[in-house]
Design a protein around this motif. Structure first.
Motif, short mmCIF file in Angstrom:
data_model
loop_
_atom_site.label_atom_id
_atom_site.label_comp_id
_atom_site.label_asym_id
_atom_site.label_seq_id
_atom_site.Cartn_x
_atom_site.Cartn_y
_atom_site.Cartn_z
N ASN A 49 -3.98 -1.84 -22.30
CA ASN A 49 -4.74 -1.94 -23.54
C ASN A 49 -5.66 -3.16 -23.48
O ASN A 49 -5.22 -4.29 -23.68
N SER A 50 -6.94 -2.94 -23.24
CA SER A 50 -7.86 -4.07 -23.07
C SER A 50 -8.08 -4.82 -24.39
O SER A 50 -8.42 -6.00 -24.37
N ALA A 51 -7.85 -4.15 -25.52
CA ALA A 51 -7.97 -4.85 -26.80
C ALA A 51 -6.88 -5.91 -26.93
O ALA A 51 -7.12 -7.02 -27.43
N GLU A 52 -5.68 -5.61 -26.48
CA GLU A 52 -4.59 -6.58 -26.52
C GLU A 52 -4.86 -7.71 -25.54
O GLU A 52 -4.56 -8.87 -25.80
N VAL A 53 -5.47 -7.38 -24.39
CA VAL A 53 -5.85 -8.41 -23.41
C VAL A 53 -6.81 -9.39 -24.06
O VAL A 53 -6.66 -10.61 -23.95
N ALA A 54 -7.80 -8.86 -24.77
CA ALA A 54 -8.79 -9.71 -25.43
C ALA A 54 -8.13 -10.62 -26.46
O ALA A 54 -8.49 -11.79 -26.61
N VAL A 100 -11.24 10.82 -19.75
CA VAL A 100 -11.10 9.47 -19.22
C VAL A 100 -12.39 8.71 -19.53
O VAL A 100 -13.48 9.23 -19.33
N ILE A 101 -12.24 7.49 -20.05
CA ILE A 101 -13.41 6.63 -20.33
C ILE A 101 -13.46 5.52 -19.29
O ILE A 101 -12.44 4.88 -19.01
N SER A 102 -14.64 5.28 -18.72
CA SER A 102 -14.78 4.20 -17.74
C SER A 102 -16.17 3.58 -17.85
O SER A 102 -17.15 4.29 -18.06
N GLY A 103 -16.22 2.24 -17.72
CA GLY A 103 -17.51 1.56 -17.74
C GLY A 103 -17.80 0.93 -19.09
O GLY A 103 -16.95 0.87 -19.98
N THR A 104 -19.03 0.45 -19.24
CA THR A 104 -19.46 -0.18 -20.49
C THR A 104 -20.56 0.66 -21.13
O THR A 104 -21.32 1.34 -20.43
N PHE A 105 -20.66 0.59 -22.46
CA PHE A 105 -21.56 1.48 -23.20
C PHE A 105 -22.47 0.68 -24.12
O PHE A 105 -22.16 -0.45 -24.49
N SER A 139 -18.59 1.04 -28.84
CA SER A 139 -17.59 0.38 -27.98
C SER A 139 -16.65 1.43 -27.39
O SER A 139 -16.58 2.56 -27.87
N ARG A 140 -15.89 1.01 -26.39
CA ARG A 140 -14.90 1.91 -25.78
C ARG A 140 -13.88 2.37 -26.82
O ARG A 140 -13.50 3.54 -26.86
N ASP A 141 -13.42 1.42 -27.66
CA ASP A 141 -12.43 1.79 -28.68
C ASP A 141 -13.01 2.80 -29.67
O ASP A 141 -12.30 3.71 -30.14
N GLU A 142 -14.28 2.65 -30.01
CA GLU A 142 -14.91 3.61 -30.92
C GLU A 142 -14.99 4.99 -30.28
O GLU A 142 -14.75 6.01 -30.94
N TYR A 143 -15.29 5.04 -28.97
CA TYR A 143 -15.32 6.34 -28.29
C TYR A 143 -13.92 6.96 -28.22
O TYR A 143 -13.76 8.18 -28.37
N LYS A 144 -12.90 6.12 -28.02
CA LYS A 144 -11.53 6.65 -28.00
C LYS A 144 -11.18 7.25 -29.36
O LYS A 144 -10.54 8.31 -29.44
N ASP A 145 -11.59 6.58 -30.42
CA ASP A 145 -11.33 7.08 -31.77
C ASP A 145 -12.06 8.40 -32.00
O ASP A 145 -11.51 9.34 -32.59
#
Length: 670
Positions: A209-214, A601-606, A610-616
């Motif tokens: 979870n990159s959000a938790e890493v941040a 699967v999501i990979s890269g920067t947008f 954000s990645r979290d918004e795309y996951k949602d």
């Protein structure tokens, strides 16, 4: 014991410790003990070349590879450094270097050896394209997404003058302040504490979870530049250039010109390091000139142009006063050594956890023993040994309690673990109070005005025996105001905090319930995947394990929790009190089944979301987020700087690769 047997035993032990250190992030011995063991093996192998083995630990670097990540082969191996605990051996290194360079003048760069986890970053055209852990030295894990959350890592370089492509190496660290905050949270949640910032940094970097890493606040310090067409012909000036490009380069890095300067550098930092904001476990000395580095070359596992000097761990001998046994929120009983106060690494140490019964037995601690306590790079004091020579003749061994020290219930062993616990969940005061303290905590229900001491007072007065009782606390307002040290303002703050908690989102309510093995991240996944408390309560193990990152152990714990009539009654009382028991309803216009049954699967920067918004978005339109590519993957949503290994695997499996514009068209209304 013959040499062959000694070598075999040392190899087994070193391999085991390598695994504990690099894979489990749970070392059992100090760095010094490991290094001494390795030197003993090197000596024996040198004396008995006929017993050499290419798989010996002396021929390889320990591995931290996590199979959940893609791997990448290092273009240039990430070797370990030869190390020493002796200033004299550092001086010997300098003399050998002078001899190898045929008397040619050379300068040395002195640097801090930061205690974190090694990282290699690759930049192309001034932009970060890949971040790889050290791994086994030959290949490591790609952790680009997590590294991109570290604010001290530049994603786009400043200024100019960098090579078209280059690699920079450094250390991912967790500063003391962030480490203390993280451990305070873990202690509050009764999760195992990290022994030191190194373990915490390594564990954080490997999170899914990159959000938790941040959120955890990692930092990065860089110490070596590699590549063709570097700006300067020496290490020190290259790092000064890297600093201009936006990299965090230690201000403690210094150019040294003599053995005397090197010795003074060591003597100074042996004490001054304690004032640094991050953990260090030594110093590194490198030959500055790159041509001289090339001429000096490498051994099989380390460069001949550098050496690490390691600080001695601080150690003290103090007497055991007594061992207490403390009961936590989940019922686990922890033995704690209560010590005669002793000064260690600038703080007074009075207590040290003994963790569990197995450690008490292994250390063979007796009453009033003289115990060795260490900190070194560790912020948490630990007992490392016993001075048996000073043991009192009639001292009895310390034995683990068989009954709960608070409520007297017979303890039970936790299956598959070294822990013993009190099963009296509903009658053991520390467990009851612990669950209430957890519930009111800042990241749970955030009920202001109620802390640890007040919870105990509310429980002892019989007003709050479980978390649902909090919502009837207003009926005891007059009695609360009459307590010593309380009054109308204190009561107002508590009652207002409880009232406000009715609006806390459902995902935080899930975390606040104290379900064993359900931490903050898992609670969010349960809430977001199942939507409401009834769905969570009625979900079977199969449905629960279908949720990302939820395995059988967590699923069984969730099911066991909600199968208990006491817990179900508490849930119903919380529901009647107005506590949020479902995720907010979404506007139907924002949801659909356009991605139903699709794994993405999501990979890269947008650039658009954000990645979290795309996951949602994927979840709102019926799809499922997955972390790794397989034959079952339906789409790879690819942004910029995505990992080449992921791209290659998707291509080889003929998985459609879509960009963000294509994805947004797939979910837009007709």
């Amino acid at each position: 014991m013959d040499a062959a047997k000694q070598i075999e035993n040392l190899r087994k032990e070193l391999n085991r410790h390598n695994y504990n250190y690099y894979v489990l992030n749970a070392p059992e011995i100090s760095d010094r003990d490991f290094d001494m063991m390795m030197k003993e093996l090197e000596k024996l192998e040198h004396e008995h070349p006929e017993l050499d083995d290419p798989y010996s630990p002396t021929h390889r670097v320990g591995s931290d590879i996590n199979k959940a990540f893609e791997q990448h082969v290092h273009q240039r191996p990430m070797l370990s450094l030869g190390n020493t605990y002796s200033i004299a051996e550092v001086d010997d290194f300098l003399h050998r270097t002078r001899e190898s360079l045929m008397g040619e003048e050379f300068s040395i760069v002195g640097e801090m050896k930061f205690d974190g986890t090694s990282i290699s970053l690759t930049y192309r055209d001034g932009r970060l394209v890949r971040a790889v852990t050290r791994g086994d030295g030959e290949r490591g894990d790609i952790v680009t997404d997590n590294v991109m959350t570290i604010k001290s890592v530049p994603l786009q370089l400043n200024g100019s003058g960098w090579p078209q492509e280059f690699e920079i190496r450094g250390e991912i660290v967790l500063p003391w302040k962030a480490f203390d905050r993280l451990n305070a949270e873990r202690e509050f949640n009764e999760e195992p504490l990290f022994a030191n910032p190194r373990n915490a940094a390594a564990g954080t970097l490997k999170m899914q979870n990159s959000a938790e890493v941040a959120r955890r606040g990692l930092d990065a310090v860089f110490y070596y530049l590699l590549g063709d067409n570097l700006p300067c012909d020496n290490h020190y000036d290259n790092m000064m250039e890297a600093r201009k490009w936006g990299f965090k380069v230690s201000s403690e890095m210094k150019l040294l010109h003599s053995i005397e300067e090197v010795d003074r550098f060591i003597e100074y930092w042996d004490t001054a390091r304690k004032e640094l904001p991050v953990a260090t476990d030594g110093l590194v000395f490198k030959v500055n000139n790159l041509r001289q580095q090339l001429n000096l070359g490498y051994t099989a596992k380390s460069p001949r142009w550098a050496i690490a000097y390691k600080f001695q761990a601080e150690r003290a001998l103090t007497q055991l006063r007594f061992v207490s046994f403390e009961v936590g929120r989940t019922g686990v009983v922890t033995p704690v050594a209560n010590l005669e106060p002793v000064l260690l690494s600038g703080t007074i140490v009075k207590r040290a956890s003994l963790h569990n019964a197995d450690i008490v037995r292994t250390l063979d601690i007796h009453e009033h023993d003289m115990l060795y306590v260490e900190k070194g790079g560790e912020i948490i004091p630990k007992i490392t040994g016993v001075d048996t020579d000073s043991r009192l003749p009639d001292a009895k061994p310390v034995t683990f309690v068989t009954d709960c020290p608070i409520c007297g219930t017979r303890l039970v062993r936790v299956e598959g673990e070294a822990a013993w616990m009190c099963p009296n969940k509903w009658g053991c005061p520390p467990q009851i109070c612990g669950r209430i303290e957890h519930f009111v905590g800042r990241r749970m229900m955030n009920i202001e005005g109620i802390g640890e001491e007040i919870v105990v007072i509310l429980y002892q007065n019989g007003w709050v025996n479980d978390i649902a009782d909090l919502y009837d606390l207003h009926t005891h307002r007059t009695e609360i105001e009459a307590l010593p040290g309380f009054g109308p303002r204190t009561a107002d703050r508590m009652i207002d905090g409880i009232e406000a908690s009715r609006q806390v989102p459902f995902e935080r309510v899930m975390y606040a319930l104290s379900i064993p093995f359900v931490g903050e991240t898992v609670a969010k996944k349960l809430a977001r995947s199942l939507g409401d408390i009834d769905s969570v309560m009625n979900a079977g193990v199969e449905a629960l394990t279908a949720i990302d990152d939820i395995g059988p152990r967590i699923a069984e714990s969730v099911q066991e929790y909600f199968n208990n009539p006491v817990n179900r009654d508490i849930i119903e009382r919380l529901r009647r009190a107005g506590v949020q028991m479902s995720m907010p309803k979404r506007d139907d216009a924002d949801s659909s089944d356009r991605l139903a049954g699709k794994s993405i699967v999501i990979s890269g920067t947008f650039s658009k979301h954000s990645r979290d918004e795309y996951k949602d978005m994927i979840e709102r339109h019926g799809g499922k987020n997955v972390s790794s590519i397989s034959k079952k993957t339906d789409y790879l949503l690819a942004g910029e700087n995505m990992g080449p290994a992921k791209l290659q695997k998707a291509t080889s499996l003929n998985i459609p690769i879509i960009d963000e514009d294509t994805f947004l068209k797939m979910i837009e209304n007709d």
